[in-house]
Design a protein around this motif. Structure first.
Motif, PDB file in Angstrom:
ATOM      1  N   TRP A 296     -29.278  27.375 -42.551  1.00  0.00           N
ATOM      2  CA  TRP A 296     -29.459  28.214 -43.739  1.00  0.00           C
ATOM      3  C   TRP A 296     -30.296  29.455 -43.407  1.00  0.00           C
ATOM      4  CZ3 TRP A 296     -27.681  27.924 -48.752  1.00  0.00           C
ATOM      5  CH2 TRP A 296     -28.308  28.753 -49.689  1.00  0.00           C
ATOM      6  N   PHE A 297     -31.350  29.258 -42.632  1.00  0.00           N
ATOM      7  CA  PHE A 297     -32.197  30.396 -42.267  1.00  0.00           C
ATOM      8  C   PHE A 297     -31.586  31.217 -41.142  1.00  0.00           C
ATOM      9  CE2 PHE A 297     -35.305  27.687 -44.391  1.00  0.00           C
ATOM     10  CZ  PHE A 297     -35.964  28.617 -45.176  1.00  0.00           C
ATOM     11  N   GLY A 298     -30.626  30.641 -40.442  1.00  0.00           N
ATOM     12  CA  GLY A 298     -29.932  31.399 -39.419  1.00  0.00           C
ATOM     13  C   GLY A 298     -30.744  31.589 -38.156  1.00  0.00           C
ATOM     14  N   PHE A 299     -30.383  32.630 -37.429  1.00  0.00           N
ATOM     15  CA  PHE A 299     -31.000  32.914 -36.130  1.00  0.00           C
ATOM     16  C   PHE A 299     -31.508  34.357 -36.129  1.00  0.00           C
ATOM     17  CE2 PHE A 299     -30.237  33.636 -31.383  1.00  0.00           C
ATOM     18  CZ  PHE A 299     -31.477  33.118 -31.061  1.00  0.00           C
ATOM     19  N   PRO A 300     -32.604  34.606 -36.861  1.00  0.00           N
ATOM     20  CA  PRO A 300     -33.076  35.994 -36.974  1.00  0.00           C
ATOM     21  C   PRO A 300     -33.677  36.508 -35.670  1.00  0.00           C
ATOM     22  CG  PRO A 300     -34.627  34.501 -38.021  1.00  0.00           C
ATOM     23  CD  PRO A 300     -33.459  33.667 -37.603  1.00  0.00           C
ATOM     24  N   GLN A 301     -33.419  37.773 -35.388  1.00  0.00           N
ATOM     25  CA  GLN A 301     -34.007  38.457 -34.236  1.00  0.00           C
ATOM     26  C   GLN A 301     -34.891  39.588 -34.755  1.00  0.00           C
ATOM     27  OE1 GLN A 301     -33.926  37.703 -31.151  1.00  0.00           O
ATOM     28  NE2 GLN A 301     -32.174  36.361 -30.822  1.00  0.00           N
ATOM     29  N   PHE A 302     -36.212  39.418 -34.590  1.00  0.00           N
ATOM     30  CA  PHE A 302     -37.176  40.404 -35.067  1.00  0.00           C
ATOM     31  C   PHE A 302     -37.000  40.684 -36.560  1.00  0.00           C
ATOM     32  CE2 PHE A 302     -36.345  41.326 -30.579  1.00  0.00           C
ATOM     33  CZ  PHE A 302     -37.620  41.143 -30.050  1.00  0.00           C
ATOM     34  N   GLY A 303     -36.759  39.599 -37.324  1.00  0.00           N
ATOM     35  CA  GLY A 303     -36.631  39.734 -38.773  1.00  0.00           C
ATOM     36  C   GLY A 303     -35.246  40.096 -39.253  1.00  0.00           C
ATOM     37  N   THR A 304     -34.302  40.337 -38.345  1.00  0.00           N
ATOM     38  CA  THR A 304     -32.936  40.707 -38.731  1.00  0.00           C
ATOM     39  C   THR A 304     -32.036  39.489 -38.621  1.00  0.00           C
ATOM     40  OG1 THR A 304     -33.286  42.942 -37.893  1.00  0.00           O
ATOM     41  CG2 THR A 304     -30.996  42.232 -38.257  1.00  0.00           C
ATOM     42  N   PRO A 305     -31.336  39.108 -39.710  1.00  0.00           N
ATOM     43  CA  PRO A 305     -30.441  37.933 -39.645  1.00  0.00           C
ATOM     44  C   PRO A 305     -29.324  38.142 -38.638  1.00  0.00           C
ATOM     45  CG  PRO A 305     -30.874  38.598 -41.914  1.00  0.00           C
ATOM     46  CD  PRO A 305     -31.402  39.696 -41.042  1.00  0.00           C
ATOM     47  N   SER A 306     -28.873  37.051 -38.038  1.00  0.00           N
ATOM     48  CA  SER A 306     -27.802  37.094 -37.051  1.00  0.00           C
ATOM     49  C   SER A 306     -26.706  36.135 -37.465  1.00  0.00           C
ATOM     50  CB  SER A 306     -28.327  36.727 -35.665  1.00  0.00           C
ATOM     51  OG  SER A 306     -27.273  36.692 -34.725  1.00  0.00           O
ATOM     52  N   LEU A 307     -25.485  36.474 -37.103  1.00  0.00           N
ATOM     53  CA  LEU A 307     -24.359  35.581 -37.386  1.00  0.00           C
ATOM     54  C   LEU A 307     -24.453  34.327 -36.503  1.00  0.00           C
ATOM     55  CD1 LEU A 307     -21.461  38.198 -37.607  1.00  0.00           C
ATOM     56  CD2 LEU A 307     -22.602  37.042 -39.498  1.00  0.00           C
ATOM     57  N   PRO A 308     -23.832  33.218 -36.926  1.00  0.00           N
ATOM     58  CA  PRO A 308     -23.853  31.985 -36.103  1.00  0.00           C
ATOM     59  C   PRO A 308     -22.988  32.141 -34.864  1.00  0.00           C
ATOM     60  CG  PRO A 308     -22.468  31.678 -38.029  1.00  0.00           C
ATOM     61  CD  PRO A 308     -23.127  33.015 -38.216  1.00  0.00           C
ATOM     62  N   LEU A 309     -23.552  32.741 -33.846  1.00  0.00           N
ATOM     63  CA  LEU A 309     -22.809  33.000 -32.620  1.00  0.00           C
ATOM     64  C   LEU A 309     -22.453  31.691 -31.921  1.00  0.00           C
ATOM     65  CD1 LEU A 309     -24.992  35.957 -31.293  1.00  0.00           C
ATOM     66  CD2 LEU A 309     -22.930  36.072 -32.695  1.00  0.00           C
ATOM     67  N   THR A 310     -21.382  31.737 -31.156  1.00  0.00           N
ATOM     68  CA  THR A 310     -20.864  30.520 -30.521  1.00  0.00           C
ATOM     69  C   THR A 310     -21.879  29.892 -29.575  1.00  0.00           C
ATOM     70  OG1 THR A 310     -18.635  31.424 -30.666  1.00  0.00           O
ATOM     71  CG2 THR A 310     -18.981  29.588 -29.142  1.00  0.00           C
ATOM     72  N   TYR A 311     -22.494  30.725 -28.722  1.00  0.00           N
ATOM     73  CA  TYR A 311     -23.437  30.154 -27.747  1.00  0.00           C
ATOM     74  C   TYR A 311     -24.622  29.511 -28.457  1.00  0.00           C
ATOM     75  CZ  TYR A 311     -27.465  33.284 -28.066  1.00  0.00           C
ATOM     76  OH  TYR A 311     -28.584  33.931 -28.478  1.00  0.00           O
ATOM     77  N   TYR A 312     -25.029  30.113 -29.581  1.00  0.00           N
ATOM     78  CA  TYR A 312     -26.183  29.562 -30.304  1.00  0.00           C
ATOM     79  C   TYR A 312     -25.824  28.224 -30.939  1.00  0.00           C
ATOM     80  CZ  TYR A 312     -29.884  29.146 -33.790  1.00  0.00           C
ATOM     81  OH  TYR A 312     -30.915  28.695 -34.559  1.00  0.00           O
ATOM     82  N   MET A 313     -24.654  28.122 -31.527  1.00  0.00           N
ATOM     83  CA  MET A 313     -24.252  26.885 -32.181  1.00  0.00           C
ATOM     84  C   MET A 313     -24.024  25.765 -31.163  1.00  0.00           C
ATOM     85  SD  MET A 313     -24.480  27.765 -35.248  1.00  0.00           S
ATOM     86  CE  MET A 313     -23.898  26.240 -35.967  1.00  0.00           C
ATOM     87  N   ILE A 314     -23.535  26.126 -29.987  1.00  0.00           N
ATOM     88  CA  ILE A 314     -23.237  25.096 -28.975  1.00  0.00           C
ATOM     89  C   ILE A 314     -24.499  24.673 -28.232  1.00  0.00           C
ATOM     90  CG2 ILE A 314     -22.050  24.663 -26.791  1.00  0.00           C
ATOM     91  CD1 ILE A 314     -19.757  26.343 -27.790  1.00  0.00           C
ATOM     92  N   GLU A 315     -25.281  25.634 -27.770  1.00  0.00           N
ATOM     93  CA  GLU A 315     -26.423  25.316 -26.912  1.00  0.00           C
ATOM     94  C   GLU A 315     -27.662  24.928 -27.716  1.00  0.00           C
ATOM     95  OE1 GLU A 315     -27.091  28.527 -24.274  1.00  0.00           O
ATOM     96  OE2 GLU A 315     -25.118  28.432 -23.352  1.00  0.00           O
ATOM     97  N   VAL A 316     -28.072  25.791 -28.632  1.00  0.00           N
ATOM     98  CA  VAL A 316     -29.330  25.561 -29.333  1.00  0.00           C
ATOM     99  C   VAL A 316     -29.217  24.404 -30.312  1.00  0.00           C
ATOM    100  CG1 VAL A 316     -31.104  26.617 -30.797  1.00  0.00           C
ATOM    101  CG2 VAL A 316     -29.919  27.988 -29.058  1.00  0.00           C
ATOM    102  N   LYS A 317     -28.171  24.402 -31.127  1.00  0.00           N
ATOM    103  CA  LYS A 317     -28.034  23.342 -32.135  1.00  0.00           C
ATOM    104  C   LYS A 317     -27.786  21.986 -31.474  1.00  0.00           C
ATOM    105  CE  LYS A 317     -29.513  25.392 -34.313  1.00  0.00           C
ATOM    106  NZ  LYS A 317     -30.693  25.228 -35.168  1.00  0.00           N
ATOM    107  N   ASP A 318     -27.011  21.995 -30.416  1.00  0.00           N
ATOM    108  CA  ASP A 318     -26.759  20.726 -29.730  1.00  0.00           C
ATOM    109  C   ASP A 318     -28.050  20.179 -29.134  1.00  0.00           C
ATOM    110  OD1 ASP A 318     -24.904  18.716 -28.495  1.00  0.00           O
ATOM    111  OD2 ASP A 318     -25.754  19.575 -26.684  1.00  0.00           O
ATOM    112  N   PHE A 319     -28.909  21.056 -28.628  1.00  0.00           N
ATOM    113  CA  PHE A 319     -30.186  20.603 -28.056  1.00  0.00           C
ATOM    114  C   PHE A 319     -31.082  20.030 -29.145  1.00  0.00           C
ATOM    115  CE2 PHE A 319     -34.653  21.544 -27.150  1.00  0.00           C
ATOM    116  CZ  PHE A 319     -34.813  20.812 -25.986  1.00  0.00           C
ATOM    117  N   ASN A 320     -31.183  20.715 -30.275  1.00  0.00           N
ATOM    118  CA  ASN A 320     -32.057  20.253 -31.349  1.00  0.00           C
ATOM    119  C   ASN A 320     -31.591  18.915 -31.908  1.00  0.00           C
ATOM    120  OD1 ASN A 320     -33.584  22.533 -31.074  1.00  0.00           O
ATOM    121  ND2 ASN A 320     -32.631  23.633 -32.762  1.00  0.00           N
ATOM    122  N   TYR A 321     -30.298  18.807 -32.152  1.00  0.00           N
ATOM    123  CA  TYR A 321     -29.784  17.567 -32.726  1.00  0.00           C
ATOM    124  C   TYR A 321     -29.817  16.430 -31.714  1.00  0.00           C
ATOM    125  CZ  TYR A 321     -26.913  14.519 -35.608  1.00  0.00           C
ATOM    126  OH  TYR A 321     -26.462  13.478 -36.376  1.00  0.00           O
TER     127      TYR A 321
END
Length: 406
Positions: free
Chosen positions: A341-366
């Protein structure tokens, strides 16, 4: 009797292999990270700078809350588990002396275990430049003992005191050790969720004060430090950092003092009995041994294979219906939902759910929640027969080990 109980708890703890196993795990993790050049230090900061040491100790102390639950949650329950409560409490000891002895003996053990982190960083900083295992040996500064002791006293000790008081008090009030291990996991999940939910709060003073482990407070207090300051300064015990340490240390002590005031042997030893069955409702039919059916004893591989799958289905059903498993899964899903819901902000700017972020970061957290479930329930399954006293029956049967463990 406080002195005797305190010394007995220390002797018992330091004879247990688990104490040195926990110590060794924390030591090796920190030692290998430092000696191979890993850590949170920036490019211009030293790997063993006071800033990097504080950052690592705070992060690992968060996950060490699981070790805190394992150490601080069992000293009182041990009397129930081993059946010594009736004998032990027949001695002329006071509730406060008993609780204080158990608590302080376990807490000293917990501090010893956590000191393995400090020793690992210290030896890693000494051997790192000598062995040349890191890419750049110049990233190691001369060892300063105070740079290791100060963050241990400022962050690790208060964090372990807060979690130790919490877990110790839960067992003293509930007499259920299972809630302690699940409580440690749920506390970790709640903290991870809180870091996500408070990430975009504008009131930074509030964020600094509500962090029980002080990680956000430390980051906000040092975020404008230059590399020179990171290499030379320790965390200043002023402002929000001071208030944070006082609030959460005080909260842990208040919880423990409340239990110290309310605890009584009579309540702790009481046994909850079910409803007594009326005489007219009791079965009157009496059977002799001759009336019982004779079971055919068949011991073959095919039977054991069927029993293995039957046992696996039984274990699976027990786990997914367990309220603690459901709580862990709900926490994991809620964590993913809020993080997405909060997304992946960069320096306060919202970012789209990029593929690498959803695969690498979310998979690591979960994946953290998956490991928690694996570790927690494999240990529970292996020891369930002993905890419910069924091992006296199952161990007398000619059942192969591969069937049980499979």
């Amino acid at each position: 009797m406080f002195k005797e109980i305190f010394l007995f708890e220390l002797k018992y703890r330091f004879k247990r292999p688990a104490t040195y196993l926990y110590f060794g795990l924390l030591f090796l993790f920190m030692f290998l990270n430092i000696i191979y050049g890993s850590g949170p230090a920036s490019e211009k900061a030293n790997l063993n700078s006071p800033y990097a040491i504080s950052q690592m100790l705070i992060i690992i102390s968060i996950f060490a809350s699981l070790i805190s639950s394992a150490i601080m949650g069992v000293p009182i329950y041990r009397e129930v588990e081993f059946g010594t409560k009736d004998y032990f409490f027949s001695f002329p000891i006071t509730e406060k002396g008993y609780l204080m002895g158990r608590f302080l003996g376990s807490f000293v053990t917990l501090l010893f275990v956590c000191f393995g982190m400090v020793l690992g960083i210290l030896l890693g900083g000494i051997l790192g430049p000598l062995l040349g295992l890191a890419e750049n040996a110049s990233r190691f500064a001369p060892v300063n003992l105070w740079h290791h002791i100060q963050p241990y006293l400022l962050f690790v000790v208060p964090n372990m005191l807060f979690t130790g008081c919490l877990f110790f008090s839960l067992v003293a009030l509930t007499r259920k050790v299972f809630i302690i291990y699940s409580g440690g996991i749920l506390l970790l999940i709640a903290y991870l969720l809180s870091t996500v939910l408070t990430r975009d709060l504008e009131n930074k003073n509030l964020v600094d004060l509500i962090d029980p482990f002080g990680l956000t407070t430390f980051n906000n207090a040092t975020k404008y430090w230059t590399p020179f300051e990171q290499n030379t300064l320790t965390a200043p015990l002023v402002g929000n950092l001071l208030y944070n340490r006082l609030i959460w240390t005080g909260l842990g002590l208040v919880v423990f003092l409340g239990v110290l005031y309310r605890f009584s042997f009579q309540r702790f030893l009481s046994v909850k009995l079910g409803k007594k069955q009326k005489d007219e409702e009791r079965p009157t039919t009496r059977l002799s041994l001759a009336d019982l059916p004779v079971a055919d004893k068949i011991y073959s591989s095919s039977i054991f294979l069927r029993q293995m799958f039957s046992q696996a289905w039984l274990e699976f059903g027990q786990i997914i219906r367990d309220p603690y498993f459901i709580a862990i899964m709900v926490g994991a899903l809620f964590f993913l939902f809020t993080d997405g819901w909060f997304g992946f902000p960069q320096f306060g700017t919202p970012s789209l759910p990029l593929t690498y972020y959803m695969i690498e970061v979310k998979d690591f957290n979960y994946g953290l929640f998956v490991y928690i479930i694996l570790i927690f329930y494999t240990g529970e399954v292996v020891h369930r027969d002993k905890s419910v006293k069924y091992n006296l029956i199952s161990d007398s049967l000619p059942v192969p080990n591969w069937m049980v463990y499979g």
